[in-house]
Enzyme design. Structure first.
Site, short mmCIF file in Angstrom:
data_model
loop_
_atom_site.label_atom_id
_atom_site.label_comp_id
_atom_site.label_asym_id
_atom_site.label_seq_id
_atom_site.Cartn_x
_atom_site.Cartn_y
_atom_site.Cartn_z
N LYS A 1 0.97 -1.23 -0.07
CA LYS A 1 -0.03 -0.10 0.10
C LYS A 1 0.91 1.21 -0.44
O LYS A 1 1.63 1.08 0.48
CB LYS A 1 -0.93 0.06 1.23
CG LYS A 1 -2.34 0.75 0.78
CD LYS A 1 -2.93 -0.33 0.27
CE LYS A 1 -4.21 0.56 0.38
NZ LYS A 1 -5.25 -0.64 -0.30
N ASP B 1 -6.99 4.04 -4.64
CA ASP B 1 -7.74 4.51 -3.31
C ASP B 1 -8.16 5.38 -3.17
O ASP B 1 -8.54 6.47 -3.90
CB ASP B 1 -6.68 3.62 -2.13
CG ASP B 1 -6.65 2.89 -1.22
OD1 ASP B 1 -7.70 1.47 -1.13
OD2 ASP B 1 -7.51 3.36 -0.15
P1 NAD Z 1 -13.49 8.31 -2.07
O1 NAD Z 1 -12.02 9.00 -1.25
O2 NAD Z 1 -13.77 7.42 -3.51
O3 NAD Z 1 -15.04 7.98 -1.32
C1 NAD Z 1 -15.01 7.66 -0.24
C2 NAD Z 1 -16.52 8.44 0.53
O4 NAD Z 1 -16.32 8.03 1.58
C3 NAD Z 1 -16.58 9.45 0.10
O5 NAD Z 1 -18.07 10.11 -0.10
C4 NAD Z 1 -16.35 10.24 1.33
O6 NAD Z 1 -17.57 11.88 1.32
C5 NAD Z 1 -16.75 9.42 2.29
N1 NAD Z 1 -16.62 9.34 4.12
C6 NAD Z 1 -15.21 10.18 4.28
N2 NAD Z 1 -15.60 9.66 5.35
C7 NAD Z 1 -16.63 9.42 5.48
C8 NAD Z 1 -17.89 9.24 6.87
N3 NAD Z 1 -16.93 9.71 8.27
N4 NAD Z 1 -19.14 8.96 7.17
C9 NAD Z 1 -19.47 9.20 5.59
N5 NAD Z 1 -19.03 9.61 4.49
C10 NAD Z 1 -17.58 9.37 4.41
O7 NAD Z 1 -12.82 6.32 -1.71
P2 NAD Z 1 -13.30 5.14 -2.07
O8 NAD Z 1 -11.84 4.98 -3.19
O9 NAD Z 1 -14.55 4.83 -2.18
O10 NAD Z 1 -12.18 4.11 -1.22
C11 NAD Z 1 -13.67 3.33 0.12
C12 NAD Z 1 -13.35 2.79 0.56
O11 NAD Z 1 -13.37 1.90 0.28
C13 NAD Z 1 -11.62 3.01 1.44
O12 NAD Z 1 -11.10 2.09 2.72
C14 NAD Z 1 -10.82 2.02 0.70
O13 NAD Z 1 -9.80 1.55 0.67
C15 NAD Z 1 -11.65 1.20 -0.08
N6 NAD Z 1 -11.16 0.70 -1.15
C16 NAD Z 1 -11.42 0.78 -2.61
C17 NAD Z 1 -11.21 0.48 -3.58
C18 NAD Z 1 -11.13 1.14 -4.57
O14 NAD Z 1 -10.71 0.70 -5.95
N7 NAD Z 1 -11.39 2.60 -4.87
C19 NAD Z 1 -10.86 -0.95 -3.24
C20 NAD Z 1 -11.12 -1.42 -2.53
C21 NAD Z 1 -11.07 -0.88 -1.22
#
Ligand code: NAD
Length: 412
Positions: A108, A148
């Site tokens: 990561k 991510d």
């Molecule tokens: P992102 O930045 O695109 O979106 C995150 C979202 O969460 C946003 O809408 C933000 O406003 C919201 N958020 C943040 N804090 C919050 C809170 N306290 N309450 C409610 N909503 C809140 O991120 P993403 O890429 O969608 O990733 C989200 C999660 O999924 C992370 O844990 C990431 O590690 C995991 N993940 C992402 C991927 C990927 O392909 N992007 C793959 C596997 C896992």
């Protein structure tokens, strides 16, 4: 984030006990090997701001294990990024790639910043510096970054281009690229679609029919999960992002909501629903935490109304909350299985880049769903055989696989 790292390590240790590693593998050496990453790379990058001088950023790349293949894992831009957070996420990647059976290890990366505070040109300078500093540590057969939180195809394109300047133009150095630059069709949507695929498998097991879904987080993972639910005719009755939430018991019009978010930057005040404060306690059948870590805690686990939780985010449930959910017989599909769609399609992208032959989106999706369903079935089978939760079962499968590979290679 320390407790996400502690959670993951403590789960690995408990899994070692379930699998009787102490007797089988001469003490705890294997577990000890997984507790500590192979390599921790930390540095500072100084970037010229457009108007006001220089700014220094803390940068990380943590390579946890390459026992099963090259290191693989996303790059996160967030103000809370630190060594513990990146280490925990790297360990989860090692376990995730093992559970869904793709030939990668785990890594990561991250930079401590709020990307919204930088201009596009400042961000590009920072990403290029970050890549330059890592040019000897990444590569299509060494370590392959991906998006991510806070990063997307745009940043991956900059990484590819900077790597190309200093090494060669290997497209497979990074995944999650724009489709115009060797990215895979369906990669952007893959994590969200995979979360829904895992949910459908679990819903079948629970005999849930005409169920409703609440999605916490409306970024890449949450919005694509909600959209895919909508396309499948599944009612999404609530969503929440960092600024607030919106609900509609009749079901939200998710495509309209996505358009609204593109215009306003968030879900708050969406005219197709009513304001919502606390999505975790919202009455629904399925809760999808797709925001960030430690959102389901000992404080709110008792208020959850859902019968099924599908973890789109990494580490959204604390260890204590997990225990409460288990006691309350709420089924949890764990992160390392439920959100593996992204890394699975990243693997497909890497394969397509190596072959120079690109697949149709339908082909990508079918292969994604086949792999996820197979992984879900084996986790379910292990959970039943060992009488443990799906999370514990997923850890058992991952640890067995990594351990067998370590032993075959000769433990290093
Ligand atoms: P992102 O930045 O695109 O979106 C995150 C979202 O969460 C946003 O809408 C933000 O406003 C919201 N958020 C943040 N804090 C919050 C809170 N306290 N309450 C409610 N909503 C809140 O991120 P993403 O890429 O969608 O990733 C989200 C999660 O999924 C992370 O844990 C990431 O590690 C995991 N993940 C992402 C991927 C990927 O392909 N992007 C793959 C596997 C896992």
């Amino acid at each position: 984030m320390a407790n996400v790292l502690e959670n993951a390590i403590s789960l690995v240790e408990r899994t070692g006990e379930i699998l009787n590693f102490g007797k089988r593998f001469q003490g705890q050496a294997i577990i000890e090997r997984l507790r500590i990453p192979d390599k921790v790379i930390m540095f500072r990058a100084t970037v010229q701001l457009d108007r006001s001088g220089l700014k220094v950023f803390n940068c990380y790349r943590i390579q946890h294990s390459d026992v099963l293949g090259p290191y693989k894992g996303g790059i996160r831009f967030h103000p809370e990024v630190d060594t513990d957070e990146v280490t925990a996420l790297a360990l989860l990647m090692t376990l995730k790639t093992a559970v869904v059976n793709i030939p990668y290890g785990g890594a990561k990366g991250g930079i401590t910043l709020d990307p919204k505070m930088l201009s596009v040109t400042e961000l590009e300078r920072l990403v290029r510096k970050y890549t330059f500093r890592l040019v000897n540590d990444i590569g299509p057969n060494i370590d392959i970054p991906a998006p991510d939180m806070g990063t997307s195809a745009r940043e991956m394109a900059w990484i590819f281009d900077e790597y190309r300047k200093h090494r060669d133009s290997a497209l497979g150095v990074v995944t999650g690229k724009p489709v115009s630059l060797g990215g895979s069709l369906g990669r952007k949507e893959a994590t969200g679609r995979g979360v829904v695929c895992a949910m459908l498998e679990a819903a079948k097991d629970l005999n849930l029919k005409n169920f409703t879904v609440a999605v916490q987080g409306f970024g890449n993972v949450g919005s694509h999960a909600a959209l895919y639910c909508f396309e499948q005719g599944i009612k999404v009755t609530a969503v929440q992002d960092i600024a607030g939430g919106v609900c509609n018991p009749e079901g939200l019009n998710v495509p309209e909501l996505v358009k609204y978010c593109d215009q306003t930057g968030g879900v708050v005040d969406f005219p197709g629903g009513k304001p919502l404060d606390d999505i975790v306690a919202y009455p629904c059948d399925v809760l999808m935490p797709c925001a960030k870590e430690s959102m389901i805690t000992a404080e709110n686990a008792g208020q959850i109304k859902a019968k099924l939780i599908v973890e789109g985010a990494n580490g959204p449930t604390t260890e204590e909350a997990d225990r409460i959910l288990d006691e309350r017989k709420i089924l949890v599909v764990p992160d390392i299985l439920a959100n593996a769609g992204g890394v699975i399609v990243s693997y497909f992208e890497w394969v397509q880049n190596r072959e120079g032959f690109y697949w149709e989106e339908e082909d990508v999706n079918n292969r994604l769903f086949t792999r996820l369903r197979k992984a879900y079935a084996s986790v379910k089978e292990t959970a039943a055989a060992k009488k443990v939760t799906l999370r514990q079962a997923a850890y058992c499968i991952a640890l067995e696989k990594i351990t067998q590979a370590m032993i075959s290679r000769g433990v290093q």
